[in-house]
Each structure stands twice: as C-alpha cells, then as structure tokens.
Design an enzyme around this catalytic site. Structure first.
Site, PDB file in Angstrom:
ATOM      1  N   ASP A  98       0.866  -1.172   0.000  1.00  0.00           N
ATOM      2  CA  ASP A  98       0.000   0.000   0.000  1.00  0.00           C
ATOM      3  C   ASP A  98       0.905   1.225   0.000  1.00  0.00           C
ATOM      4  O   ASP A  98       1.833   1.319   0.803  1.00  0.00           O
ATOM      5  CB  ASP A  98      -0.868  -0.022   1.268  1.00  0.00           C
ATOM      6  CG  ASP A  98      -2.263   0.506   1.038  1.00  0.00           C
ATOM      7  OD1 ASP A  98      -2.388   1.591   0.446  1.00  0.00           O
ATOM      8  OD2 ASP A  98      -3.228  -0.158   1.473  1.00  0.00           O
ATOM      9  N   ASP A 195      -3.158   4.623  -2.214  1.00  0.00           N
ATOM     10  CA  ASP A 195      -4.214   5.193  -1.382  1.00  0.00           C
ATOM     11  C   ASP A 195      -4.653   6.567  -1.901  1.00  0.00           C
ATOM     12  O   ASP A 195      -3.807   7.441  -2.156  1.00  0.00           O
ATOM     13  CB  ASP A 195      -3.674   5.331   0.046  1.00  0.00           C
ATOM     14  CG  ASP A 195      -4.763   5.579   1.077  1.00  0.00           C
ATOM     15  OD1 ASP A 195      -5.621   4.709   1.249  1.00  0.00           O
ATOM     16  OD2 ASP A 195      -4.732   6.657   1.713  1.00  0.00           O
ATOM     17  N   GLU A 250      -6.494   3.566  -5.749  1.00  0.00           N
ATOM     18  CA  GLU A 250      -7.798   3.679  -5.086  1.00  0.00           C
ATOM     19  C   GLU A 250      -8.425   4.970  -5.585  1.00  0.00           C
ATOM     20  O   GLU A 250      -7.825   6.033  -5.437  1.00  0.00           O
ATOM     21  CB  GLU A 250      -7.614   3.731  -3.566  1.00  0.00           C
ATOM     22  CG  GLU A 250      -8.942   3.640  -2.833  1.00  0.00           C
ATOM     23  CD  GLU A 250      -8.955   4.299  -1.466  1.00  0.00           C
ATOM     24  OE1 GLU A 250      -9.826   3.957  -0.657  1.00  0.00           O
ATOM     25  OE2 GLU A 250      -8.110   5.187  -1.197  1.00  0.00           O
ATOM     26  N   HIS A 323     -11.317  -3.130   3.424  1.00  0.00           N
ATOM     27  CA  HIS A 323     -11.169  -2.796   4.852  1.00  0.00           C
ATOM     28  C   HIS A 323     -11.940  -1.539   5.263  1.00  0.00           C
ATOM     29  O   HIS A 323     -11.896  -1.163   6.431  1.00  0.00           O
ATOM     30  CB  HIS A 323      -9.684  -2.620   5.158  1.00  0.00           C
ATOM     31  CG  HIS A 323      -9.098  -1.443   4.441  1.00  0.00           C
ATOM     32  ND1 HIS A 323      -8.999  -1.385   3.059  1.00  0.00           N
ATOM     33  CD2 HIS A 323      -8.626  -0.267   4.895  1.00  0.00           C
ATOM     34  CE1 HIS A 323      -8.491  -0.221   2.712  1.00  0.00           C
ATOM     35  NE2 HIS A 323      -8.248   0.480   3.794  1.00  0.00           N
ATOM     36  N   ASP A 324     -12.592  -0.862   4.319  1.00  0.00           N
ATOM     37  CA  ASP A 324     -13.331   0.372   4.627  1.00  0.00           C
ATOM     38  C   ASP A 324     -14.850   0.208   4.557  1.00  0.00           C
ATOM     39  O   ASP A 324     -15.572   1.140   4.899  1.00  0.00           O
ATOM     40  CB  ASP A 324     -12.972   1.478   3.618  1.00  0.00           C
ATOM     41  CG  ASP A 324     -11.543   1.981   3.765  1.00  0.00           C
ATOM     42  OD1 ASP A 324     -11.005   1.934   4.887  1.00  0.00           O
ATOM     43  OD2 ASP A 324     -10.980   2.431   2.742  1.00  0.00           O
TER      44      ASP A 324
END
Ligand code: ISL
Ligand code: CA
Length: 557
Positions: A98, A195, A250, A323-324
């Site tokens: 990430d 990200d 993302e 994960h969000d």
C-alpha cells in the site's frame, strides 16, 4: 484488448492487523501472514495486497505513516519482511504494498520539521496558510484545515488531524516519494495499491464547498486536481516504468467519464483503478452513517457504466468489499438464512466481471458484519469520531449504533476466524486488539476447509476456472435484464467461449430468465446442489455455456 498477467490475476487483500497474530500480543503481524501462505496458495490467489505495514502511530491503523522505510514495530521488522516476500515468491504469488502518499503521519520527521518554523526546509512538504483559506470537511469529522500553535498557521488534512496532506507541488517531496518507492521495488515488491491517489493534486484556489453533499465534494474538489495526471505521468516515467510491476489506484471521486485518464493504455499512468460507484449507493446526504435506499438496478448500472467507459483500452480492479466497507455478504447478499448461497453468488459476480478481482480477507470463509452492543468495542477512528460528534450534538445514539452495525469500518476489521478455539485461533493473547465476531464457532477457516461444498472450495473452483477460461477475463460483456430489481443476468463471450450468468439477488424464487432456453446450454456451475429447476431459487446463481456457437460469436458485435 491487450493481454497481460495482471488482468488475469486475482488480488487478495490482507489487513495485517487482523489477519493472524504469531506472537500472542493480540495484533496480527508479518510472521502470522507467513504462517498462512500455504492456505492462500491453496485458495489460488495471485497477488497479495497488504494494507500498510510501515511504522505508524496507528491513528488510522497504518494509513498514517511516520516512517516509510521501516516496518511497524508490532508487525515485525525488515528481516521478517524479506522472509515474507521470499516465501510469497516461492509459492508463485506476488506482493503488492500500500502506497499512502497523499498524506503522512504528523509524527513523520518531515512534519515534525515542517511545523517547527515558517522557514524550515521541510515547511513546503505540507500545506500551510496564515489564515484558514476555506471551510472543508475532513473525512473523519471536523474541518480539514487545522490551526497549529507553534507557528500560528493552519495546515491541511483531508483525513484526521494526524494525517497532514503532503504537498505534491514541491518537487523535493515528489523526489522523496519516488526514492522511497524505489527502495521497496528494489527489494522485489511487485506493485503498489495507491491510497486516495486522485487527491494528490490540490485545487490551490481552495474553492468553497457545500457540506451537505460529501460525495460531490470528493468528486469535484478533492479528487482529479489540475496537476494530477502530470504527477502520475512523472511517477510512471521516474519509477514505475523501470520495474515489471503492476499498480492499482484507489479512486474515490473518479467518475466513469474520467476513468481512462488514469488507466487508458496510452496514458502511461496507472494499470488499474478501484472504482467506487457501488460503494456510495446506500449513503444519504449525511454520508455513510445516513443510510438511504437503493435497489439492484442502481448496482447494475454502476458496472454497466464502467464497462462502457473503459472500452477496449482501460482496466479496473473490481471489489465488493474491503477494509473500509461492510462485508459483501452482509451488504449485497443475505447473511442470515441464505449466507452460503449468497456468498457464492457474490463470488461468481466478483470473478466474472471484466476487471481484476480483489478478494478481501475472510470473504472466502463467508465472514459477516459484526454488531457489537457497545461503542466501547469499536476501534475505528471514523466510527469513534462520528460517535463523539453525535454525542456533542445530542443526536440519537441508538440510531447511530444501528448505522454503525451496518456501515462501520470495524465490520471488516474483526480478526480473521481461523477455527473455533478462543478468539477464533487468531491470537493466544487474553484479548485481541479488537474483539472477534461472536459467530466464529460456526464461521471459520477450519470449518470451510473440512466441507467440500464450502464457500472456500467454491472460490477455489472459480479461481481455477477463470484461469482456464480467459473469456471471463477479456470477453465482452452485456447485461440481459437492465430493469429487473432482483435478477442480475449477463453474458460474457469471445471467440473461445460464450457464457450466460444468472444471479437471483433475492429471497424469493425467480421465474422468467432471459436469454436462450436453459436446455440449450450446458451448466458450468451453480450454487445449489441440484439444478433441474427452470427457475432460480433464493440467491441461486448459475453459469451456463453455449456450446458449438463459438465460431459465430465473433461476428456478433
Ligand atoms: O471509508 C471511507 C469513508 O467512510 C472511504 O471513503 C475512505 O475514506 C476513502 O476511500 C479513502 O480510504 C483510504 O484512505 C484513508 C484510509 O482511512 C482508508 O482506510 C483508505 O482505504 C486515509 O488514508
Ligand atoms: Ca503479534
């Protein structure tokens, strides 16, 4: 359509804090990941994407990085990292890290320096202004401009106060980021998930925004800034193009119409993005905890629009949870009576869209959302900040807790359920950093591994089928039933195959399937044991193949 390995691959996302604890401190770690690599290889995934593993004070569980070149103490050290990377490669898998470079932690040395004085050499690594230029909402509550007493100026943070935004206008900052990327790539890392990458170029005129429409602010003000593509092309030229890697950005705030400005083959920017249209369908004007209604037509429309916008030159990565966001089976399926069939139905959907699928940890076990009875059990900064603000405003906390049960990020951050021993075999500590979902005695990895009809083996079959039938990867796609609120039916075809997918997204039987008569096709797979019916049962999903028409389909466009 250009053919390449990362289009054919499947990503598996690990949230290391919640994956597997190897040393009994209650926190997942890299050695824990190593322990489970055989399990992941058995599943058949190709690329492991790890949420951030760098040094961090964990205000936002690692998305606040204080040292980009060190491993988070709780997760291990560089030696463990090297061991993990080698072990991943030995099993024929790849590692994607990430990359969080829209912001750093306020505890990063750059920010520590930057906040000291107005003439510090690191001052321009961040955004400082003598007056607050505008009132913008931060993602985690409150305003995005924060007063800092040391120099009496304001700094920008689109996320928490402890996540100051990095200033990409500064070429020195960009060079630091590129150097850091080379540091990991030179170790043999195979790619990056980036990200909130659409946010790195700011609108420096700081436009005023309407706080009541957050998704609109994200799209029109935070994302897609004026120098964004210049920065991405520079990054590609300086770093990415020198390594045999892949990238996925993302991309909240990126509408389909802009997709190919990021991933078009001629752009030399990113390989793929994660698109977010379906993630915001149930958000009301007040954001994710302000639930609104949607139906399957909206959901299908998102995938149609992206497919059409990408055409033959752009690519995306498909996700239904991460994960969000809530667990896919709880959000798009039925996590009660039909948990198993609906989880399998969603597996088919995820693995048969045109795009590189990304599976979130625990999905292969059929893990669900959690409903902790008390706010004390929650850990996520977004959830806790929202709670605090609601308390201050005197809002209805019972209603908020119900919304957290549906939408909160901790739904997907409870530990992976490995078996039915205490804390689901995640840790031997007296208590993990966040409680395990109480349904672990019957939903766990040991149970799915022992059952040949489990969700796990269904994924395994699908993964190997997809590899053997690249029509599922590259083939064309057409929706058969745009207006139906319960059926998601589509066709994927090319010169090598012609497949029909029928997915019943409801608790009732579905009659009247579109497409060729079922009896004229052969069944490839389904999620019910017997498949003689001419209709679909609740959450039933079937895939058929039309045989003997292969030479014809090429002419069909
Ligand atoms: O979860 C969300 C809001 O409720 C998303 O909109 C999310 O904040 C957004 O997609 C950005 O997410 C990424 O950056 C954040 C981090 O907290 C998330 O975990 C990460 O995926 C800041 O780094
Ligand atoms: Ca640990």
């Amino acid at each position: 359509m250009t053919k390449t390995w990362w289009k054919e691959a499947v990503i598996y996302q690990i949230y290391p804090r919640s994956f597997k604890d190897s040393n009994g401190d209650g926190i997942g770690d890299l050695a824990g990941i190593i322990e489970k690599l055989d399990y992941l290889a058995q599943l058949g995934v190709d690329i492991l994407w790890l949420s951030p593993i760098y040094q961090s004070p964990n205000d936002d569980n690692g998305y606040d990085i204080s040292d980009y070149r060190a491993i988070m103490t709780e997760f291990g050290d560089l030696a463990t990292f090297e061991r993990m990377l080698a072990a991943i490669h030995e099993r024929g898998m790849k590692l994607m890290l990430d990359l969080v470079v829209n912001h750093s932690s306020d505890e990063h040395r750059w920010f520590q320096e930057s906040r000291k004085s107005k003439d510090n050499p690191y001052r321009d690594y961040y955004f400082w202004r003598p007056e607050k230029p505008v009132s913008w909402p931060s993602f985690f509550g409150g305003e995005a401009w924060e007063y800092d007493a040391a120099t009496g100026e304001y700094y920008l943070h689109l996320f928490s106060k402890k996540q100051p935004d990095l200033n990409w206008e500064n070429p020195k900052l960009r060079e630091e980021v590129y150097d850091m990327m080379r540091f990991w790539l030179d170790k043999g890392v195979d790619g990056f998930r980036m990200d909130v990458i659409p946010f790195i170029s700011k609108r420096l005129e700081w436009p005023a925004v309407d706080w009541s429409d957050f998704p609109k602010i994200v799209e029109e003000v935070y994302a897609n800034g004026p120098r964004l593509h210049e920065f991405l092309q520079e990054m590609h030229r300086e770093v990415l193009s020198h390594y045999p890697i892949t990238t996925v950005g993302e991309a909240p705030g990126v509408p389909p119409s802009l997709a190919n400005t990021y991933v078009g083959e001629d752009r030399q920017e990113l390989d793929m993005i994660f698109h977010f249209g379906h993630m915001f369908l149930d958000w009301g004007p007040g954001g994710k905890f302000d639930l609104t209604t949607w139906d399957l037509r909206d959901f299908k429309r998102v995938f149609n629009e992206w497919y059409a916008a990408l055409g033959e030159t752009g690519w995306v990565s498909i996700f239904l949870d991460n994960h969000d966001f809530p667990r896919l089976v709880s959000r798009w399926g039925n996590d009660g009576e039909y948990r198993i069939p609906s989880a399998k139905l969603l597996a088919i959907l995820l693995l048969s869209q045109r795009g590189t699928p990304s599976i979130y940890q625990g999905t292969e076990i059929g893990m669900t959302n959690v409903a902790f009875p008390s706010i004390e059990d929650y850990r996520d900064i977004e959830t806790l900040n929202t709670w605090r603000e609601a308390q201050e405003k005197g809002a209805d906390l019972e209603q908020l807790l119900a919304a957290i049960h549906q939408q909160g990020r901790d739904n997907v951050r409870t530990p992976v359920q490995w078996d039915d021993t205490p804390h689901a075999g995640f840790t031997t500590a007296p208590a993990p950093w966040i409680k395990v979902n109480p349904n672990y005695p019957h939903i766990n990895a040991a149970a799915v591994l022992a059952d040949p009809n489990s969700i796990f083996y269904f994924y395994q079959q699908l993964l190997s089928f997809r590899k053997a039938h690249l029509t599922w990867v590259y083939g064309e796609y057409v929706m058969l039933d745009n207006n139906d609120t319960r059926l998601y039916a589509y066709r994927r075809w090319d010169e090598n195959g012609d497949f029909y997918f029928f997915l019943n997204f409801s608790d009732e039987d579905f009659h009247g399937l579109p497409g060729p008569a079922l009896t004229q096709m052969s069944l490839v797979m389904g999620n019910y044991p017997d498949t003689q019916t001419a209709y679909l049962r609740p959450w039933e999903a079937r895939v058929y193949e039309v045989e003997g028409r292969r030479s014809e389909v090429g002419n069909r466009r």
